[in-house]
Design a protein around this motif. Structure first.
Motif, PDB file in Angstrom:
ATOM      1  N   ASN A 220       0.796  -1.234   0.000  1.00 24.25           N
ATOM      2  CA  ASN A 220       0.000   0.000   0.000  1.00 24.25           C
ATOM      3  C   ASN A 220       0.823   1.277   0.000  1.00 24.25           C
ATOM      4  O   ASN A 220       0.269   2.365   0.011  1.00 24.25           O
ATOM      5  N   SER A 221       2.157   1.171  -0.011  1.00 27.77           N
ATOM      6  CA  SER A 221       2.997   2.364  -0.096  1.00 27.77           C
ATOM      7  C   SER A 221       4.394   1.949  -0.526  1.00 27.77           C
ATOM      8  O   SER A 221       4.715   0.761  -0.587  1.00 27.77           O
ATOM      9  N   TRP A 222       5.239   2.960  -0.831  1.00 22.54           N
ATOM     10  CA  TRP A 222       6.601   2.661  -1.225  1.00 22.54           C
ATOM     11  C   TRP A 222       7.468   2.437   0.007  1.00 22.54           C
ATOM     12  O   TRP A 222       7.155   2.897   1.095  1.00 22.54           O
ATOM     13  N   GLY A 223       8.554   1.719  -0.159  1.00 22.81           N
ATOM     14  CA  GLY A 223       9.477   1.517   0.948  1.00 22.81           C
ATOM     15  C   GLY A 223      10.263   0.233   0.789  1.00 22.81           C
ATOM     16  O   GLY A 223       9.980  -0.601  -0.082  1.00 22.81           O
ATOM     17  N   GLU A 224      11.265   0.059   1.637  1.00 22.50           N
ATOM     18  CA  GLU A 224      12.108  -1.130   1.583  1.00 22.50           C
ATOM     19  C   GLU A 224      11.283  -2.387   1.796  1.00 22.50           C
ATOM     20  O   GLU A 224      11.516  -3.418   1.152  1.00 22.50           O
ATOM     21  N   GLY A 225      10.309  -2.304   2.707  1.00 27.11           N
ATOM     22  CA  GLY A 225       9.444  -3.465   2.939  1.00 27.11           C
ATOM     23  C   GLY A 225       8.641  -3.825   1.711  1.00 27.11           C
ATOM     24  O   GLY A 225       8.535  -4.994   1.337  1.00 27.11           O
ATOM     25  N   GLY A 230      13.855  -5.609   2.796  1.00 24.89           N
ATOM     26  CA  GLY A 230      14.167  -5.517   4.214  1.00 24.89           C
ATOM     27  C   GLY A 230      12.930  -5.135   5.000  1.00 24.89           C
ATOM     28  O   GLY A 230      11.890  -4.803   4.430  1.00 24.89           O
ATOM     29  N   TRP A 231      13.021  -5.179   6.343  1.00 22.42           N
ATOM     30  CA  TRP A 231      11.889  -4.814   7.185  1.00 22.42           C
ATOM     31  C   TRP A 231      12.401  -4.319   8.526  1.00 22.42           C
ATOM     32  O   TRP A 231      13.526  -4.608   8.934  1.00 22.42           O
ATOM     33  N   ASN A 242       5.111  -2.416   7.660  1.00 24.47           N
ATOM     34  CA  ASN A 242       6.197  -2.280   6.686  1.00 24.47           C
ATOM     35  C   ASN A 242       5.703  -2.140   5.250  1.00 24.47           C
ATOM     36  O   ASN A 242       6.169  -2.831   4.337  1.00 24.47           O
ATOM     37  N   ALA A 243       4.759  -1.227   5.053  1.00 20.56           N
ATOM     38  CA  ALA A 243       4.219  -0.876   3.730  1.00 20.56           C
ATOM     39  C   ALA A 243       3.302  -1.937   3.132  1.00 20.56           C
ATOM     40  O   ALA A 243       2.932  -1.851   1.962  1.00 20.56           O
ATOM     41  N   TRP A 244       2.910  -2.928   3.940  1.00 20.64           N
ATOM     42  CA  TRP A 244       1.974  -3.952   3.478  1.00 20.64           C
ATOM     43  C   TRP A 244       0.701  -3.903   4.309  1.00 20.64           C
ATOM     44  O   TRP A 244       0.735  -3.595   5.498  1.00 20.64           O
ATOM     45  N   GLU A 245      -0.422  -4.216   3.671  1.00 22.43           N
ATOM     46  CA  GLU A 245      -1.711  -4.268   4.350  1.00 22.43           C
ATOM     47  C   GLU A 245      -2.183  -5.720   4.396  1.00 22.43           C
ATOM     48  O   GLU A 245      -2.135  -6.428   3.380  1.00 22.43           O
ATOM     49  N   LEU A 246      -2.646  -6.152   5.560  1.00 22.90           N
ATOM     50  CA  LEU A 246      -3.126  -7.528   5.716  1.00 22.90           C
ATOM     51  C   LEU A 246      -4.564  -7.603   5.212  1.00 22.90           C
ATOM     52  O   LEU A 246      -5.504  -7.141   5.849  1.00 22.90           O
ATOM     53  N   PRO A 305       6.147  -2.762  -8.951  1.00 26.40           N
ATOM     54  CA  PRO A 305       5.797  -3.515  -7.756  1.00 26.40           C
ATOM     55  C   PRO A 305       6.565  -2.963  -6.577  1.00 26.40           C
ATOM     56  O   PRO A 305       7.507  -2.206  -6.789  1.00 26.40           O
ATOM     57  N   PHE A 306       6.242  -3.400  -5.396  1.00 29.14           N
ATOM     58  CA  PHE A 306       5.131  -4.260  -5.064  1.00 29.14           C
ATOM     59  C   PHE A 306       4.008  -3.446  -4.437  1.00 29.14           C
ATOM     60  O   PHE A 306       3.058  -3.988  -3.902  1.00 29.14           O
TER      61      PHE A 306
END
Length: 497
Positions: A220-225, A230-231, A242-246, A305-306
């Motif tokens: 859902n956003s940019w970033g290393e995750g 990395g995280w 870490n930029a992910w949505e469950l 991605p991602f």
């Protein structure tokens, strides 16, 4: 006296009914505004499905659903075998940056009379209770997201059997939407990427303990995750990490739900070369990852991605192989994220430095880069061919023009937020010319030879009189009098529109 839930629900329905009567009584129609009543009376074989949302639109927000009704009229009778059907629904706005636009997308949930969820097979797409009305507000063509998903669905499928034909993307149809009977615009009604579509195994709850099985994450956003590089040690008891949505199981945000993603990231970024080469097929559905890489390169889908990508594993208790599912595909085909033209073509190294692609392509593990090139070469002559793309665009063009929907959309939303072309062919010409150039760029980057035809163009008036069919037969009538189709002019494929 305490009121039970069913009584509260009945009171709510009565109040809602009274509110809709008030709204209807106050509403006046300009003579040049199409109403839902007009649409139903004019319904014919060329009509798009017509959707009327009856609700207190002043209460609409992104934060919570409000109750209403949805009336769906479809000449082809694809919903429960009737021309006009009515559903109780819950509605809210959906989107992120698109929330700033006046024309907003809607999230729809179909419900039973008691307020519980109810699956409905809308327009023959599939049976579910969760739907999207995509406004396509920033897309000048009003079809990029739908078109790209159609192309993806043509060639890429889940690597395991599902009850929906191994579909790994949304399916949808154009509709025209009305709010409380007044025309609101052209939309695309589609299903969602969810557990049911991808056949992810349900979480098991027993004696208060939960066992997570199927997993669905959305970037859902940019970033290393989000790049799977990395995280950090952010708390794992939240829906976003870490930029992910469950996405599933959204009811159980926990270390149990997020730890598998940390293990994937660790493997992709920290395993040694020998371990990576030996085990990567246990972590990645390789054909699916090749499909996705070719897909985003050929159509130049730049907002990923991602980010805007789903990662899923069917049952983490049985294995940890991950599949990619695309999402939010309107930043593509020569258009930028906010709707401006983006005429650049796919550059060297586009998205080969994220996630597993960094190692798989740069080190050509097991010939992965060679397999990408083979896939690109075959797909450029197949699903990615200029002819296939132009045929799909023309089919949608015909729907929108013949139904009158493009003209109504132009009259209602031109310039808000992006300028539209009164003649849809003008926008299509830009896209097809861009796509011809991008195919040439892909061939150059990956050193893929042409099929003997120098190139493909789109024109209405070629200079040469030497015109041939694709079978090599010379055409002896003026180009202007030819039917629409693909011809060879001076060694170039030319699309006659």
């Amino acid at each position: 006296m305490e009121i039970d839930n069913k009584t509260k629900y009945r009171i709510h329905r009565i109040l809602f009914f009274l509110l809709t009567l008030v709204l209807s009584a106050k509403m006046t129609y300009a003579t040049d505004v199409r109403t839902y009543h007009d649409a139903i009376n004019a319904l014919d074989v060329n009509s798009l499905p017509q959707v009327n949302l009856i609700l207190a639109d002043g209460l609409l927000s992104k934060g919570s659903y409000i109750q209403g009704k949805m009336i769906l009229a479809d000449y082809a009778r694809r919903t429960r075998g009737v021309t006009v059907d009515t559903f109780d629904v819950k509605v809210k706005y959906r989107g992120s940056s698109s929330m700033s636009y006046e024309k907003k997308s809607f999230a729809i949930k179909t419900i039973a009379s008691d307020g519980s969820s109810m699956d409905v097979n809308m327009l023959g797409i599939r049976s579910d209770d969760s739907w999207i009305l995509d406004a396509m507000a920033k897309d000048r063509l009003r079809m990029r997201n739908r078109l790209c998903f159609d192309i993806w669905n043509d060639f890429s499928h889940t690597p395991y059997t599902t009850k929906y034909g191994n579909r790994n993307g949304t399916k949808g149809y154009y509709v025209e939407v009305y709010l409380n009977g007044v025309y609101h615009g052209l939309y695309c009604l589609s299903d969602k990427i969810n557990r049911k579509l991808l056949d992810l195994k349900k979480a098991k709850e027993k004696e208060g303990a939960v066992t997570v099985k199927g997993l669905l994450y959305k970037g859902n956003s940019w970033g290393e995750g989000a790049d799977l590089l990395g995280w950090d040690n952010a708390p794992m008891n939240t829906d976003v990490w870490n930029a992910w949505e469950l996405q599933y199981p959204s009811d159980y945000p926990s270390e149990q739900a997020w730890k598998p993603l940390t293990e994937l990231i660790d493997f992709l970024s920290e395993s040694n070369d020998e371990e990576f080469a030996k085990s990567y097929k246990e972590w990645l559905y390789t054909d699916n990852w090749i499909d996705y890489f070719t897909f985003i390169n050929v159509l130049y889908i730049r907002d990923c991605p991602f980010k805007n990508t789903f990662l899923s594993t069917q049952d983490i208790t049985a294995g940890h192989c991950y599949m990619i599912t695309p999402w939010d595909l309107d930043t593509s085909l020569g258009e930028d994220w906010e709707g401006s033209y983006y005429p650049d073509h796919t550059p060297v190294g586009f998205n080969d430095c994220v996630g597993g692609y960094t190692r798989l392509i740069h080190s050509n593990v097991d010939g992965f880069a060679d397999n990408v090139k083979k896939r690109l070469s075959s797909m450029i002559e197949g699903s990615f061919s200029f002819l296939n793309i132009s045929d799909k665009i023309k089919a949608y063009h015909d729907q929108l023009v013949n139904s009158g929907a493009w003209q109504r959309e132009y009259d209602r939303w031109n310039g808000n937020p992006v300028p539209l072309k009164a003649n849809m062919d003008d926008e299509i010409s830009y896209v097809l010319n861009w796509y011809e150039g991008n195919l040439a760029a892909i061939r150059e980057v990956w050193d893929i030879p042409t099929s003997g035809i120098v190139g493909i163009g789109c024109t209405t008036s070629p200079v040469s009189s030497d015109i041939f069919t694709l079978e090599g037969q010379k055409v002896n009538i003026p180009y202007s009098e030819l039917p629409q189709g693909l011809y060879i002019v001076n060694g170039h494929k030319m699309l006659k529109r």
